[in-house]
Each structure stands twice: as structure tokens, then as C-alpha cells.
Design a protein around this motif. Sequence first.
Motif, PDB file in Angstrom:
ATOM      1  N   THR A 129       0.921  -0.784  -0.075  1.00  0.00           N
ATOM      2  CA  THR A 129      -0.085   0.116   0.541  1.00  0.00           C
ATOM      3  C   THR A 129       1.026   1.475  -0.075  1.00  0.00           C
ATOM      4  O   THR A 129       1.078   2.224   1.283  1.00  0.00           O
ATOM      5  CB  THR A 129      -1.085  -0.211   1.115  1.00  0.00           C
ATOM      6  OG1 THR A 129      -0.306   0.142   2.426  1.00  0.00           O
ATOM      7  CG2 THR A 129      -1.247  -0.736   1.398  1.00  0.00           C
ATOM      8  N   GLY A 130       1.700   1.546  -0.796  1.00  0.00           N
ATOM      9  CA  GLY A 130       2.839   2.576  -1.342  1.00  0.00           C
ATOM     10  C   GLY A 130       2.127   3.719  -1.070  1.00  0.00           C
ATOM     11  O   GLY A 130       1.445   4.069  -1.189  1.00  0.00           O
ATOM     12  N   ARG A 131       2.673   4.575   0.084  1.00  0.00           N
ATOM     13  CA  ARG A 131       1.301   5.594   0.648  1.00  0.00           C
ATOM     14  C   ARG A 131       2.080   7.149   0.082  1.00  0.00           C
ATOM     15  O   ARG A 131       3.239   7.183  -0.240  1.00  0.00           O
ATOM     16  CB  ARG A 131       1.912   6.038   1.856  1.00  0.00           C
ATOM     17  CG  ARG A 131       0.839   4.607   2.873  1.00  0.00           C
ATOM     18  CD  ARG A 131       1.564   5.222   4.266  1.00  0.00           C
ATOM     19  NE  ARG A 131       0.870   4.023   5.015  1.00  0.00           N
ATOM     20  CZ  ARG A 131       1.095   4.355   6.733  1.00  0.00           C
ATOM     21  NH1 ARG A 131       1.187   5.084   6.729  1.00  0.00           N
ATOM     22  NH2 ARG A 131       0.631   3.081   7.295  1.00  0.00           N
ATOM     23  N   VAL A 132       1.123   7.214  -1.173  1.00  0.00           N
ATOM     24  CA  VAL A 132       1.784   7.982  -2.458  1.00  0.00           C
ATOM     25  C   VAL A 132       1.443   9.565  -1.560  1.00  0.00           C
ATOM     26  O   VAL A 132       2.458  10.214  -1.986  1.00  0.00           O
ATOM     27  CB  VAL A 132       0.390   7.903  -3.636  1.00  0.00           C
ATOM     28  CG1 VAL A 132       1.090   9.148  -4.425  1.00  0.00           C
ATOM     29  CG2 VAL A 132       1.455   6.414  -4.297  1.00  0.00           C
ATOM     30  N   LYS A 133       0.365   9.966  -1.018  1.00  0.00           N
ATOM     31  CA  LYS A 133       0.322  11.053  -0.601  1.00  0.00           C
ATOM     32  C   LYS A 133       1.622  11.487   0.556  1.00  0.00           C
ATOM     33  O   LYS A 133       1.823  12.800   0.552  1.00  0.00           O
ATOM     34  CB  LYS A 133      -1.674  11.349  -0.150  1.00  0.00           C
ATOM     35  CG  LYS A 133      -0.721  13.047   0.728  1.00  0.00           C
ATOM     36  CD  LYS A 133      -2.968  13.038   0.920  1.00  0.00           C
ATOM     37  CE  LYS A 133      -2.765  14.913   1.535  1.00  0.00           C
ATOM     38  NZ  LYS A 133      -1.720  15.317   1.964  1.00  0.00           N
ATOM     39  N   LYS A 134       1.970  10.629   1.292  1.00  0.00           N
ATOM     40  CA  LYS A 134       2.588  10.504   2.456  1.00  0.00           C
ATOM     41  C   LYS A 134       3.909  10.730   2.014  1.00  0.00           C
ATOM     42  O   LYS A 134       4.783  11.801   2.476  1.00  0.00           O
ATOM     43  CB  LYS A 134       2.034   9.359   3.235  1.00  0.00           C
ATOM     44  CG  LYS A 134       3.682   9.822   4.411  1.00  0.00           C
ATOM     45  CD  LYS A 134       2.913  10.289   5.107  1.00  0.00           C
ATOM     46  CE  LYS A 134       3.807  10.767   6.604  1.00  0.00           C
ATOM     47  NZ  LYS A 134       3.384  11.580   7.774  1.00  0.00           N
TER      48      LYS A 134
END
Length: 121
Positions: free
Chosen positions: A54-59
Motif C-alpha cells: 500500500t505504498g503511501r503516495v500522498k505521504k
Amino acid sequence: MAGEEQSDKKQGFKLMGILDIQNTPCAREAILHGAGGSVVVGLLYFLATIHCFTGRVKKSFDMGFAGFFFTTLGSWCCCRYNNAMLRIQQRVIQEGIKNKVMYEGTSVDPSCKPKADEKSS
């Protein structure tokens, strides 16, 4: 015609309409270092949080922006400090050269002090 060409050359690229990158010392290097820092920090954070698929794009984007900000600020401060130290050294050298020219050949010239052996002879 020649005046128009000179005015075009003097006007540099302005970042967000306020920072003239071409004529401001250290600005170009700081922005480039910041861009590189943002890519590295954002990519590393993304790869570090991808273990859950779930690579956190926004973070990752937020961390990249923080990396840009701090890398740009750090690079800017270091470059400005080095420029200030260089100006101080140049001022000291210019003062020394001016004194050397002023006192050359006089009795107060520090490079022409008589030695102790010559006085006793």
C-alpha cells in the motif's frame, strides 16, 4: 535595438515571480539540490512503506516536499556562508595589499625590519 538585447539579457528567470534565479547568488544550486533531495526522500519513503503493498503516495509526496524544503534551505545557507567567508578573506587580503603598498620602503615596513645581528655590528 541594442538596448532591447541588453535588457533581455539582464532579466533572468524568476521562480514564482519573486526570486531571480540568474542574478541571485546560490539560488540555482539550492533549487537544484532541493529538487534532487525531494526525489530521493520521496522515493525512499515510498519504497520503505511499500512492504504492505500500500505504498503511501500522498505521504511520500509530503515527505518529498519536506525534503525539497530542507535540502534547499540547507544548501542555500551553506552556500551563503561560504560566500560570506570568501568576501571576508578578500577584504583582509585587500587591506593587507593596501598596507603593503602604503608602507613599502618606510621604517614601519614589517618586511624590512633589521635583524638583531645587523644592529650589533
